[in-house]
Write an enzyme that holds these catalytic residues in place. Structure first.
Site, PDB file in Angstrom:
ATOM      1  N   LYS A  69      -3.965  10.591   5.452  1.00  0.00           N
ATOM      2  CA  LYS A  69      -3.677   9.784   6.627  1.00  0.00           C
ATOM      3  C   LYS A  69      -2.689  10.583   7.480  1.00  0.00           C
ATOM      4  O   LYS A  69      -1.471  10.541   7.286  1.00  0.00           O
ATOM      5  CB  LYS A  69      -3.050   8.441   6.249  1.00  0.00           C
ATOM      6  CG  LYS A  69      -3.880   7.625   5.219  1.00  0.00           C
ATOM      7  CD  LYS A  69      -3.377   7.813   3.829  1.00  0.00           C
ATOM      8  CE  LYS A  69      -3.846   6.775   2.833  1.00  0.00           C
ATOM      9  NZ  LYS A  69      -5.242   6.511   2.737  1.00  0.00           N
TER      10      LYS A  69
ATOM     11  N   ASP B 174      17.090  10.609  -7.869  1.00  0.00           N
ATOM     12  CA  ASP B 174      18.514  10.958  -7.792  1.00  0.00           C
ATOM     13  C   ASP B 174      19.066  10.870  -6.369  1.00  0.00           C
ATOM     14  O   ASP B 174      20.072  11.531  -6.052  1.00  0.00           O
ATOM     15  CB  ASP B 174      18.755  12.374  -8.339  1.00  0.00           C
ATOM     16  CG  ASP B 174      18.592  12.447  -9.847  1.00  0.00           C
ATOM     17  OD1 ASP B 174      18.675  11.392 -10.508  1.00  0.00           O
ATOM     18  OD2 ASP B 174      18.370  13.561 -10.365  1.00  0.00           O
TER      19      ASP B 174
ATOM     20  N   ASP C  19       0.137  16.773  20.142  1.00  0.00           N
ATOM     21  CA  ASP C  19       0.699  17.911  20.878  1.00  0.00           C
ATOM     22  C   ASP C  19       1.276  18.951  19.916  1.00  0.00           C
ATOM     23  O   ASP C  19       0.634  19.277  18.917  1.00  0.00           O
ATOM     24  CB  ASP C  19       1.719  17.431  21.909  1.00  0.00           C
ATOM     25  CG  ASP C  19       1.043  16.669  23.066  1.00  0.00           C
ATOM     26  OD1 ASP C  19      -0.193  16.766  23.193  1.00  0.00           O
ATOM     27  OD2 ASP C  19       1.739  15.968  23.810  1.00  0.00           O
TER      28      ASP C  19
ATOM     29  N   LYS D 212       3.276   4.459  -1.005  1.00  0.00           N
ATOM     30  CA  LYS D 212       3.340   5.453  -2.084  1.00  0.00           C
ATOM     31  C   LYS D 212       4.635   6.234  -1.893  1.00  0.00           C
ATOM     32  O   LYS D 212       4.710   7.163  -1.077  1.00  0.00           O
ATOM     33  CB  LYS D 212       2.158   6.415  -2.040  1.00  0.00           C
ATOM     34  CG  LYS D 212       0.786   5.767  -2.297  1.00  0.00           C
ATOM     35  CD  LYS D 212       0.083   5.408  -1.056  1.00  0.00           C
ATOM     36  CE  LYS D 212      -1.365   4.978  -1.366  1.00  0.00           C
ATOM     37  NZ  LYS D 212      -1.908   4.076  -0.352  1.00  0.00           N
TER      38      LYS D 212
ATOM     39  N   HIS E 242       0.814  -1.210   0.000  1.00  0.00           N
ATOM     40  CA  HIS E 242       0.000   0.000   0.000  1.00  0.00           C
ATOM     41  C   HIS E 242       0.853   1.269   0.000  1.00  0.00           C
ATOM     42  O   HIS E 242       0.340   2.376   0.094  1.00  0.00           O
ATOM     43  CB  HIS E 242      -0.910  -0.032   1.249  1.00  0.00           C
ATOM     44  CG  HIS E 242      -2.077   0.891   1.195  1.00  0.00           C
ATOM     45  ND1 HIS E 242      -2.309   1.857   2.147  1.00  0.00           N
ATOM     46  CD2 HIS E 242      -3.100   1.003   0.317  1.00  0.00           C
ATOM     47  CE1 HIS E 242      -3.407   2.516   1.869  1.00  0.00           C
ATOM     48  NE2 HIS E 242      -3.918   2.016   0.765  1.00  0.00           N
TER      49      HIS E 242
ATOM     50  N   HIS F 267      -8.983  11.530   1.890  1.00  0.00           N
ATOM     51  CA  HIS F 267      -8.154  10.327   1.820  1.00  0.00           C
ATOM     52  C   HIS F 267      -6.840  10.472   2.582  1.00  0.00           C
ATOM     53  O   HIS F 267      -6.020   9.556   2.592  1.00  0.00           O
ATOM     54  CB  HIS F 267      -7.886  10.015   0.344  1.00  0.00           C
ATOM     55  CG  HIS F 267      -7.313   8.662   0.084  1.00  0.00           C
ATOM     56  ND1 HIS F 267      -5.981   8.459  -0.238  1.00  0.00           N
ATOM     57  CD2 HIS F 267      -7.879   7.421   0.108  1.00  0.00           C
ATOM     58  CE1 HIS F 267      -5.758   7.167  -0.425  1.00  0.00           C
ATOM     59  NE2 HIS F 267      -6.892   6.520  -0.213  1.00  0.00           N
TER      60      HIS F 267
END
Length: 490
Positions: A410, A236, A415, A231, A229, A408
């Site tokens: 996450k 470079d 704090d 991404k 899952h 979408h």
């Protein structure tokens, strides 16, 4: 031979076959029960799988084959190859010294991440946060176009649509220019592009493209439950990207389902990029590919590029890990919070321990907020997420439904100096079954930036109240309860 004798013989043969099959089934079930017991998993899950195997002929075995098997303890890479990667010219250096002003609570998070994910803390990184697909992909494609040596890229979804084809064509152009291009895609998540020879076109132009956990229907069908899952992009060895956005048009325009798609992605430059490439190299080797220990060039010296940078760590988590790395880290972050715990997630399906931790924090006076879309991209997940709302409200957790479209992102904000962004949803699948990766950000400035975006999103959200929630329809309650039963495998 008489007909009577023939019939008796046939009955004897059929009876023998029947009892042989029954015996084989009993032995198979017994073997699977022993396998379940030997995995030392959660007692409730163990009992559930044992009962399913015993009480549901065939169906229990099929379910276990797809969803019950464990990869816990499987090595992603051998110790020998891990040492070779750490000796590479581009490899992460020694952990940086923690800032003196870092709180003791945050230091504990750094320590935990270092232990469970073997990730060094690095400082003096430059971080840019993108809150929408348009700005993110503009920056990403610009960096890809300027690549000189290498592009390492992995996504759960690479779609065969306008954005996906634009990426494919750009990568092909860079490969023609002599840039080393490597692509990892998830075999299930990118199914549509895979079946249309999308990736074959890349291979024909010299790009190294490989599916993560390719499913062979003859022998490896059980892999369907373990998905990559992540991404991640590394360019470079100097520029990195990580977050929640895949490669598909809907991450820019919302697609057919939504008027808007809200998501979060991070661009990073600095010494932390080496750790991001290291994690990619481990995945690359896990798929049986060459060890990336001999890449000829290393990153530029970023140590003096910033006078006041961002401290980061990268935490990988997956079904092969001994610990549920991201789950442990989030639980620890919740436990040390004193002021606030703000969560943004498309799917809210917490484990019992995480839900209890959030409830305990809220009851102790910590400002706990959970933001999720009013309607996500799956009706089943929408109802499953809503099944936890009442338990949150009763403990004083503020629940917000994002109204304009799909949310979408996450994101976890704790704090004033800790936050994390990545691919990890706040649900069972991300914590237990998926290969995930998050960036941990240790920076008051970044924390404030994410908090401001949270408040902007909150201004377009509906805060759920107990009085309103208690009056929802009976059919909604039934759908929520039924969906929740499936939450461990959603």
């Amino acid at each position: 031979m008489s007909n009577f004798a023939v019939n008796c013989f046939d009955m004897t043969v059929h009876t023998a076959i029947f009892y042989t099959l029954v015996a084989a089934y009993v032995l198979l079930v017994a073997w699977l029960v022993v396998a379940v017991l030997s995995e030392s998993r959660n007692p409730l899950k163990t009992i559930a799988w044992v009962m399913a195997l015993i009480l549901f002929p065939v169906g229990g075995i099929v379910l276990y084959f797809f969803f019950g098997r464990s990869l816990r303890g499987t090595r992603m890479i051998s110790r020998r190859n891990r040492k070779r990667l750490m000796a590479a010219s581009w490899a992460p250096g020694a952990p940086a010294k923690l800032p003196g002003k870092m709180t003791s609570e945050t230091r504990k998070l750094v320590r935990l991440a270092s232990v469970v994910s073997d990730t060094p803390y690095s400082d003096n990184n430059a971080v840019t946060i993108y809150q929408d697909g348009k700005s993110h992909f503009k920056a990403l494609f610009n960096d890809l176009a300027n690549a000189r040596h290498s592009i390492n890229l992995q996504y759960y979804i690479i779609a065969n649509d306008k954005l996906g084809r634009r990426l494919r064509d750009l990568l092909i152009e860079k490969a023609k220019q002599g840039v080393k291009v490597r692509v990892i895609y998830d075999y299930i998540g990118s199914f549509d592009a895979r079946r249309r020879n999308f990736f074959m076109t890349m291979k024909e132009h010299g790009i190294e493209v490989h599916a993560f956990f390719k499913i062979n229907f003859a022998s490896k069908l059980s892999r369907v439950n373990w998905r990559n899952h992540r991404k991640v992009v590394v360019i470079d060895d100097e520029v990195g990207y990580i977050g929640g956005m895949n490669i598909a048009d809907r991450y820019v325009d919302g697609g057919k389902q939504f008027a808007l798609w809200r998501d979060t992605m991070v661009r990073i430059t600095g010494p932390g990029v080496a750790a991001l490439k290291y994690n990619f190299a481990v995945d690359w080797k896990f798929m049986g590919q060459s060890l990336l220990s001999d890449d000829p060039h290393g990153p530029a010296d970023h140590a003096a590029s910033l006078t006041e940078g961002v401290g980061v760590q990268f935490v990988t988590s997956g079904p092969t890990e001994r610990w549920q790395n991201m789950s442990l880290l989030i639980q620890k972050a919740i436990g040390v919070a004193k002021k606030r715990i703000w969560i943004q997630t498309p799917y809210f399906l917490p484990s019992d321990s995480l839900l209890s931790s959030l409830q305990a924090a809220a009851l102790a006076g910590v400002d706990v907020r959970v933001m999720m879309p009013r309607r996500c991209d799956s009706a089943l997940l929408t109802y499953a997420s809503r099944s936890f709302v009442e338990e949150c409200l009763l403990a004083g957790i503020k629940v917000l439904f994002f109204l304009p479209g799909m949310h979408h992102a996450k994101v976890l904000i704790v704090d004033d100096e800790f936050s994390t962004i990545g691919s990890t949803n706040f649900d069972f699948r991300s914590f237990e079954h998926n290969f995930e990766e998050n960036i941990l950000l240790y920076s008051p400035q970044t924390n404030r930036q994410l908090a401001k975006q949270f408040l902007r999103d909150a201004s377009h959200s509906q805060r759920v109240t107990m009085s309103e929630w208690s009056h929802r329809s009976r059919s909604s309650r039934i759908k929520e309860s039924l969906s929740r039963l499936l939450s461990p495998v959603l």
